[in-house]
Design an enzyme around this catalytic site. Sequence first.
Site: not given
Length: 478
Positions: A166, A373
């Site tokens: 991320e 995720e």
Amino acid sequence: MSARSFPSDFLWGSATASYQIEGGATEGGRGPSIWDTFSHTPGKTLNGDTGDVADDHFHRWQEDVEHIKNLGLGAYRFSISWSRVQPGGSGEFNPEGIRFYSDLVDGLLAAGVKPVVTLYHWDLPQELEDAGGWTNRETAHAFARYARRMAEELGDRIDVWTTLNEPWCTAYLGYGSGVHAPGRTEPLAALQAVHHLNLAHGLAVQQIREVLGDSAKTSITLNLHVFRPDDPSSEADLGAVRKVDALANRAFLGPVLEGAYPADLLENTASVTDWSFVQDGDLEHIAQPLDVLGVNYYSTARVKHFSGEGERQQADGHKNSAGTPWIAADDVEFLPQPGPYTAMGWNIEPAGLTDLLVSLRDSYPDQPLMVTENGAAFEDTVVTEDGVARVHDVERVSYLHDHVDALGQARDKGVDVRGYFAWSLLDNFEWAYGYDRRFGIIRVDYETLERIWKDSAHWYRRLATTNTLPATDDVSPA
Ligand code: PNW
């Protein structure tokens, strides 16, 4: 609806990150990272929580590998703390830190679990931040050297090498809104960080391939945002979507998968920078072919063009910060969502995951995908039944169920999604929210550090071992 089955080679896993679970912050020769500094700065995290002890995974990793094995998972996604293996981020490596991860990898392999490693999940060595952190181009080169050493040490024992987790969070929350470490609130710094993170990724992939050859599977994990226009028939609202999509998604997808920054991104941010920090040859370094693109998905956002009248809404969870992650986007407002919500206040919309995966396939038809995720924080309660502690986390079971089903719907449409990783294996240090928000399928008692399987863990074990998602009305854990 009937049960849905997945192919036998579909990868079921669970994910964690070093600073969120390890603890042992000053042990084993580990150097300080920006999250040590940030969490120890008063006012930065809820209740002043730090990752000093966290889940004490540093000492309890063998027990945690047992849980992973008992869950029947095919893979475990974890991250390496850069400052544990190279305390200053450049220079000397720390053999004791390297041994910790080498032992963990051997433990996973012995349990029949594929290690999926992330080289950077936000815990930059503090020394590198002192030299400018991700605003400094040199950090990208330091990262590539660290990646090379990890490839040499862990070698072919790793199933997937993920460079960054991320980078949106690192760049925009770390240097834009300041709600994450290092807590800077400078629009230019955020955009420099975007580019230097992209560069770090590309340089690292090249180093890993140089050491391990083409057998190494490489990846990057992005938290791609799904933006809904408030009024789909409004050109202005569609323009607002394009603007934040360029900042959040295409600022990474463009260089990494297409070798170019989107023209509209450069145009929209011209008041902040001319992007002269992008040097000749950088984009060739960044655009390395990837074996798999990791996608983290939690929620959707609703945006609207802001006319300039009244107060601009910012219902994306960043409104209390001194800065904004939405650089040069003052004419975009984030509207409240209809719910239901998780304990993070994030809107629950499983269809967003199907839409995201389908749109990635439409843009990048040959790119294999993996959901690295997905999960939810809810307020869990422990009850004792027949002397056994239980957590009946029905909302989490239903969240996971509906998102795995959404992933299945994308597969039905021909999207090549190869795995799913539940966030998270354990309750853990949820960054600025400390220990207050629990994402685990396994509960951690922060007094005793005891692990307790929630109903969602039992439910996930059944999914992982049977490759079958029960029908909607059957989310019973057993
Ligand atoms: C991800 N946002 O973080 C991270 O990869 C995990 O470490 C984290 O625990 C998990 O999701 C749950 O939060 C995010 O503000 C943090 O948009 C913040 C945002 C998105 C993802």
